[in-house]
Each structure stands twice: as C-alpha cells, then as structure tokens.
Motif scaffolding. Structure first.
Motif, PDB file in Angstrom:
ATOM      1  N   TYR A 111       0.720  -1.081  -0.085  1.00 58.23           N
ATOM      2  CA  TYR A 111       0.010  -0.106   0.022  1.00 58.23           C
ATOM      3  C   TYR A 111       0.920   1.298  -0.020  1.00 58.23           C
ATOM      4  N   GLU A 112       1.524   1.596  -1.268  1.00 61.15           N
ATOM      5  CA  GLU A 112       2.245   2.781  -1.380  1.00 61.15           C
ATOM      6  C   GLU A 112       1.674   3.889  -2.032  1.00 61.15           C
ATOM      7  N   ARG A 113       2.214   4.947  -2.156  1.00 63.35           N
ATOM      8  CA  ARG A 113       1.775   6.131  -2.950  1.00 63.35           C
ATOM      9  C   ARG A 113       2.052   5.746  -4.577  1.00 63.35           C
ATOM     10  N   ALA A 116       4.762   6.999 -11.272  1.00 61.21           N
ATOM     11  CA  ALA A 116       5.243   6.230 -12.404  1.00 61.21           C
ATOM     12  C   ALA A 116       6.205   5.253 -11.817  1.00 61.21           C
ATOM     13  N   GLY A 117       6.097   3.951 -12.418  1.00 62.94           N
ATOM     14  CA  GLY A 117       6.998   2.737 -12.015  1.00 62.94           C
ATOM     15  C   GLY A 117       6.760   2.497 -10.435  1.00 62.94           C
ATOM     16  N   ARG A 118       5.658   2.959  -9.592  1.00 63.40           N
ATOM     17  CA  ARG A 118       5.361   2.334  -8.333  1.00 63.40           C
ATOM     18  C   ARG A 118       3.863   1.996  -8.284  1.00 63.40           C
ATOM     19  N   TYR A 119       3.662   0.829  -8.160  1.00 62.30           N
ATOM     20  CA  TYR A 119       2.317   0.257  -8.304  1.00 62.30           C
ATOM     21  C   TYR A 119       1.899  -0.283  -6.743  1.00 62.30           C
ATOM     22  N   GLN A 121      -0.014  -3.189  -6.621  1.00 60.33           N
ATOM     23  CA  GLN A 121       0.219  -4.622  -7.094  1.00 60.33           C
ATOM     24  C   GLN A 121       1.313  -4.406  -8.122  1.00 60.33           C
ATOM     25  N   PHE A 122       2.550  -5.156  -8.045  1.00 61.24           N
ATOM     26  CA  PHE A 122       3.402  -4.982  -8.875  1.00 61.24           C
ATOM     27  C   PHE A 122       4.257  -6.532  -8.940  1.00 61.24           C
ATOM     28  N   HIS A 123       5.153  -6.670  -9.771  1.00 61.58           N
ATOM     29  CA  HIS A 123       5.774  -7.944 -10.009  1.00 61.58           C
ATOM     30  C   HIS A 123       6.988  -8.099  -9.629  1.00 61.58           C
ATOM     31  N   GLN A 124       7.522  -9.195  -8.956  1.00 59.38           N
ATOM     32  CA  GLN A 124       8.930  -9.253  -8.999  1.00 59.38           C
ATOM     33  C   GLN A 124       9.445 -10.598  -9.586  1.00 59.38           C
ATOM     34  N   LEU A 125      10.582 -10.740  -9.986  1.00 61.61           N
ATOM     35  CA  LEU A 125      11.319 -11.687 -10.091  1.00 61.61           C
ATOM     36  C   LEU A 125      12.552 -11.792  -9.203  1.00 61.61           C
ATOM     37  N   GLY A 256      15.279  -1.404   2.695  1.00 58.89           N
ATOM     38  CA  GLY A 256      13.952  -1.305   3.373  1.00 58.89           C
ATOM     39  C   GLY A 256      13.327  -2.466   4.294  1.00 58.89           C
ATOM     40  N   LEU A 257      14.323  -3.371   4.214  1.00 54.96           N
ATOM     41  CA  LEU A 257      14.010  -4.733   5.043  1.00 54.96           C
ATOM     42  C   LEU A 257      14.955  -4.967   6.140  1.00 54.96           C
ATOM     43  N   ASP A 258      14.591  -5.281   7.377  1.00 56.42           N
ATOM     44  CA  ASP A 258      15.356  -5.301   8.568  1.00 56.42           C
ATOM     45  C   ASP A 258      16.216  -6.579   8.471  1.00 56.42           C
ATOM     46  N   SER A 276      14.236   4.476  -9.203  1.00 57.96           N
ATOM     47  CA  SER A 276      15.454   4.233 -10.189  1.00 57.96           C
ATOM     48  C   SER A 276      15.696   2.778 -10.079  1.00 57.96           C
ATOM     49  N   ALA A 277      15.302   2.145  -8.713  1.00 55.56           N
ATOM     50  CA  ALA A 277      15.917   0.829  -8.369  1.00 55.56           C
ATOM     51  C   ALA A 277      15.345  -0.133  -9.170  1.00 55.56           C
ATOM     52  N   VAL A 278      16.133  -0.852 -10.271  1.00 54.85           N
ATOM     53  CA  VAL A 278      15.448  -2.021 -11.173  1.00 54.85           C
ATOM     54  C   VAL A 278      15.396  -3.440 -10.021  1.00 54.85           C
ATOM     55  N   LEU A 279      16.415  -3.329  -9.243  1.00 54.25           N
ATOM     56  CA  LEU A 279      16.619  -4.647  -8.211  1.00 54.25           C
ATOM     57  C   LEU A 279      17.453  -4.322  -7.209  1.00 54.25           C
ATOM     58  N   GLY A 280      16.895  -5.079  -6.294  1.00 49.04           N
ATOM     59  CA  GLY A 280      17.826  -4.815  -4.885  1.00 49.04           C
ATOM     60  C   GLY A 280      18.026  -6.237  -4.071  1.00 49.04           C
ATOM     61  N   GLY A 281      18.694  -6.201  -3.375  1.00 47.89           N
ATOM     62  CA  GLY A 281      18.924  -7.417  -2.589  1.00 47.89           C
ATOM     63  C   GLY A 281      20.117  -7.555  -1.524  1.00 47.89           C
ATOM     64  N   ASP A 306       7.966  -5.028 -13.427  1.00 47.33           N
ATOM     65  CA  ASP A 306       6.959  -3.787 -14.255  1.00 47.33           C
ATOM     66  C   ASP A 306       7.944  -2.822 -14.472  1.00 47.33           C
ATOM     67  N   ARG A 307       9.175  -2.503 -13.864  1.00 49.67           N
ATOM     68  CA  ARG A 307      10.221  -1.366 -14.228  1.00 49.67           C
ATOM     69  C   ARG A 307      11.097  -2.066 -15.344  1.00 49.67           C
ATOM     70  N   LEU A 308      11.191  -3.311 -14.974  1.00 47.00           N
ATOM     71  CA  LEU A 308      12.191  -3.833 -16.504  1.00 47.00           C
ATOM     72  C   LEU A 308      11.247  -3.637 -17.648  1.00 47.00           C
TER      73      LEU A 308
HETATM   74  P1  AMP Z   1      12.539  -4.400  -2.572  1.00 47.74           P
HETATM   75  O1  AMP Z   1      11.726  -5.776  -2.365  1.00 47.74           O
HETATM   76  O2  AMP Z   1      11.767  -3.120  -1.729  1.00 47.74           O
HETATM   77  O3  AMP Z   1      14.023  -4.682  -2.314  1.00 47.74           O
HETATM   78  O4  AMP Z   1      12.192  -4.115  -4.150  1.00 47.74           O
HETATM   79  C1  AMP Z   1      13.137  -4.801  -5.103  1.00 47.74           C
HETATM   80  C2  AMP Z   1      12.542  -4.264  -6.352  1.00 47.74           C
HETATM   81  O5  AMP Z   1      10.998  -4.318  -6.598  1.00 47.74           O
HETATM   82  C3  AMP Z   1      12.744  -2.744  -6.523  1.00 47.74           C
HETATM   83  O6  AMP Z   1      14.037  -2.409  -7.053  1.00 47.74           O
HETATM   84  C4  AMP Z   1      11.722  -2.429  -7.704  1.00 47.74           C
HETATM   85  O7  AMP Z   1      12.331  -2.514  -8.973  1.00 47.74           O
HETATM   86  C5  AMP Z   1      10.521  -3.368  -7.310  1.00 47.74           C
HETATM   87  N1  AMP Z   1       9.632  -2.750  -6.493  1.00 47.74           N
HETATM   88  C6  AMP Z   1       9.566  -2.486  -5.148  1.00 47.74           C
HETATM   89  N2  AMP Z   1       8.270  -1.866  -4.834  1.00 47.74           N
HETATM   90  C7  AMP Z   1       7.637  -1.762  -6.052  1.00 47.74           C
HETATM   91  C8  AMP Z   1       6.250  -0.968  -6.302  1.00 47.74           C
HETATM   92  N3  AMP Z   1       5.806  -0.454  -5.344  1.00 47.74           N
HETATM   93  N4  AMP Z   1       6.178  -0.870  -7.683  1.00 47.74           N
HETATM   94  C9  AMP Z   1       6.745  -1.507  -8.599  1.00 47.74           C
HETATM   95  N5  AMP Z   1       8.004  -2.067  -8.248  1.00 47.74           N
HETATM   96  C10 AMP Z   1       8.506  -2.105  -7.158  1.00 47.74           C
END
Ligand code: AMP
Length: 417
Positions: A111-113, A116-119, A121-125, A256-258, A276-281, A306-308
């Motif tokens: 539940y984010e604001r 563009a690029g922030r949803y 419901q979004f999709h992760q790989l 953002g995760l502990d 700008s973050a495409v991926l993080g870990g 979604d961003r990719l």
């Molecule tokens: P995180 O799980 O926060 O480390 O996010 C990993 C990646 O998921 C980020 O780098 C973004 O590419 C993508 N991501 C995270 N939150 C969102 C969102 N609300 N909408 C679209 N992509 C997101």
C-alpha cells in the motif's frame, strides 16, 4: 468502473513482454541450478512482521492485512523472501540438500503512494540461495542477474554495493548514528526524527537536503566493520573485479527490510526517474533462524518486473509478434476443409491465423496487414480445384502456388521456428 488505485491490467503487448522476460529467466537461471518456487499470494501476517521487521515501512504502513471470517490474520505478500524461507522450513528442504537455489516470479502487494513505476500490485522476479556464507555466492548470483539482463542491453545501469554489517558490528554503528543524530535533531525532517527512534539505519535513505547535510558529515558504516565483515566484503568486490563487473561503493546504501546482514546491493537505472531501483537484494544470514528454521546463511535479490518491462517497452527492445501465416478463404466450406492442415501447421510450431468471419477478400487482407502476417495463404476456387494455395510473401510482395500437402514443408523452410 476502473481498476483499483495503484493496480493495472496487463494488456496483450505487455503480457507478451512479461512472458518473454519470464521464460528467459527460467531458461537462464536453470543454467546456474536455480529451480522455480511458487508460494501462496497470502500468508499469515506474523510471517512478515517477524521476517521483515515491524519497524520497517513495509510492515508498519504498506501491508494489505485482512482478518478472515474465521479470525485468521492474513496479509497479501509484500515480498517473497519471507515466504520462500517459510516454505524451506515447512518442507524441511535443507535436510535433503543443504545448498538450495530458487527463483520466483509473481505479484506482490504494497500500500504505497502510486506514481510512475510504483504500483500497489507489482511483479517481482527474485532469486534466493540458502546454505552458504561464502562471498562467492554474492559474486555468482550478481553475475547471474547481470548476464540475465545483458541481452536486453539496458543503458545506464549502475550496481551499488555496501555492507550493512551484522550483529557483531552494526549495533556500535547504530548507537553512533543515534547519538550523532540526537545532537542534530533540530535539522532532521519529521520522518527521520521518527526513524531515529524506530529504525535508525533507514535515515541513511533520506533524500531531504537538510538531513543529507547532517549525514554527509558522519563516519560511514565501513569505519565500524569488524574484520570478518570487511574480509567478506572485500572478497565480494574481488570476485566482481575478476568478472570485470563494475560497481560503485555506496556507504549510504541500506535496504528497506530489516533482515539484511553484510552485503547489500542495488541496481539502478538512469532512465527510471525517481523510482530508479531495478533490483535490490543482499545477504540475510539470520532470517531462516528468526523464522524458526536451522541456522542458515542466505543471499537473494528481487527485481521489479514492471520496471524492467517498462524500460524495454520504452526502448522498443522486444521483438514484435507476427503471425507466420494468415489464411484467406473465399468460402466457409474451405475453411472447414482446411482445419486439419491449420492444426498440422500449428503443431509444427507456426502461428497461423484467419478471419473467422470470412468477409470479403479485401477485408481479410486488411486484417492480415494489420497483424503484420509474414505470409498469406490464399485459398480461392482455383486453388481449391487444383489442391493448392497461393503463398504470398508479405514482405517481398512475391507469390507462388504451393500444393496444400507441401505447405508444412515449405513453411518450415521459409519461416523456421
Ligand atoms: P524491494 O523488495 O523493496 O527490495 O524491491 C525490489 C525491487 O522491486 C525494486 O528494486 C523495484 O524494482 C521493485 N519494486 C518494489 N516496490 C515496487 C512497487 N511498489 N512498484 C513497482 N516495483 C516495485
């Protein structure tokens, strides 16, 4: 009616782009021994509270939580690492194999604001590796994701790298940070004033200029690294150097995760604006144990699909999907007669279409053009009597008559798939 705020429909073009990225991911990561895992879209709320940390933005503000009629406390997953750990523990997977590699793909909910690029419901790989604290895990898994992205030729990508330490050295840094921020509390924004008390590491993320001015004067976390943390981090950097992977050391990078310990990294694109973050870990050596499993070092990342896909679409980097063959019939009976041949061509791997409504020749040809069919097979009365089709090459504007029985072989030759 419209789709709910922060959600969107993926229409045909975008679905195709997702499919392409997803099937390439399965193929690419299987070369490294990654296996796919699918977990439920909702989990017990406690999993995320315990796993991600109740002072994080995700847990404190962004979770879609619900209480069922039976009183169960459930949450739509905001990320999947905690779910994958839960599955590993629940099925005792480490008992059979103490080095596990998973990839996953699917929708996440926060539940984010929206912007563009922030949803919402979004999709992760994502990828997770369990069972080794060797720095080469970081090196190999980062290389794997970079080579996964390389065919897409995304320009302006920057790999940022840091170590957030672990329980042996981070507490001293956090104490230092709190103490310094206390002395400058008047200059901090509201969010940082709160974060200072609840989750002080997140202050490093703040974009506010006044906060940045305070932070820039402080010692970086590396000053507090223990020898183990430093050795580990240096080994990660050495491995990346050996693979000629360039990176930027970013002492302010926190996630953002502990649950992260030691290595944290992000891949950013200069073409994505504010998001700008495409991926993080990063590494999370304590999470499996925190969730009730055996002590298991682990490392993983998640990429925003979604961003990719957005980047690829903006650069028109994905091929168009053209039907190989479009049939044009003059009579409905011909269509019925041709159904077995159409099935044979499709079984041979060709995409074959026709206009079920069988309008005029002109309207059928118009549809073939709109779909950008590579070839047309015209079936008029003459062709029917002679047992042939007229095969028209739509790019060359040339045509020839082909016996119906030979069509699969001819298509295989002119349009290999
Ligand atoms: P995180 O799980 O926060 O480390 O996010 C990993 C990646 O998921 C980020 O780098 C973004 O590419 C993508 N991501 C995270 N939150 C969102 C969102 N609300 N909408 C679209 N992509 C997101």
């Amino acid at each position: 009616m419209k789709s709910a705020k922060g959600t969107r429909d993926l229409l045909a073009d975008e679905c195709r782009q997702f499919q392409q990225v997803e099937s390439w991911a399965l193929q690419h990561f299987s070369r490294y021994g990654f296996q796919e895992i699918r977990t439920p879209i909702f989990e017990e709320t406690a999993l995320f509270v315990r796993g991600i940390g109740d002072e994080t933005d995700i847990v404190s503000k962004e979770m879609y939580q619900l209480t069922t009629k039976g009183g169960d406390e459930l949450t739509l997953r905001p990320e999947m690492t905690a779910s994958v750990c839960r599955a590993v523990i629940q099925h005792n997977l480490l008992a059979n194999d103490d080095l596990l590699r998973f990839i996953y793909m699917g929708p996440m909910f926060r539940y984010e604001r929206p912007q563009a690029g922030r949803y919402r419901q979004f999709h992760q790989l994502g990828a997770e590796v369990f069972g080794s604290d060797d720095p080469l895990v970081e090196v190999e898994t980062i290389e794997a994701v970079l080579s996964f992205l390389s065919p897409f030729q995304l320009p302006n990508l920057t790999l940022r790298l840091n170590s957030v330490g672990d329980s042996s050295d981070r507490p001293a840094y956090l104490a230092y940070l709190r103490q310094e921020l206390d002395t400058h509390s008047g200059q901090l924004c509201q969010d940082c004033t709160r974060r200072k008390e609840t989750n002080v590491l997140r202050v490093l993320d703040c974009k506010n200029e006044a906060c940045r001015a305070v932070l820039d004067r402080l010692h970086p976390i590396s000053t507090f690294w223990s020898t183990t943390t430093r050795d580990h981090f240096e080994a990660v950097c050495r491995g990346l150097d050996r693979l000629s992977i360039s990176y930027v050391l970013d002492p302010m990078l926190v996630r953002g995760l502990d649950y992260y310990t030691r290595t944290a990294f992000e891949l950013q694109s200069g073409e994505l604006g504010a998001q700008s973050a495409v991926l993080g870990g990063g590494r999370y050596d304590n999470l499996v144990a925190t969730l009730g499993g055996p002590d298991t070092p682990a490392f993983g990342w998640a990429l925003g699909l979604d961003r990719l896909v957005g980047l690829l679409a903006a650069r028109k980097a994905l091929p168009e999907q053209r039907p190989h063959l479009f049939f044009i019939f003059s009579q409905r009976e011909q269509l019925e007669e041709f159904l077995p041949l159409l099935a044979r061509l499709r079984a041979g791997g060709h995409s074959v279409q026709f206009d079920l409504r069988l309008g005029s020749f002109k309207s059928q040809m118009k549809r073939a053009n709109r779909l950008q069919a590579r070839y047309c097979a015209i079936v008029g009365e003459r062709e029917c009597q002679g047992g042939t089709v007229t095969l028209k090459d739509m790019d060359q504007s040339s045509q020839r008559e082909v016996p119906q029985d030979h069509l699969p072989a001819v298509m295989k030759e002119v349009c290999p798939c």
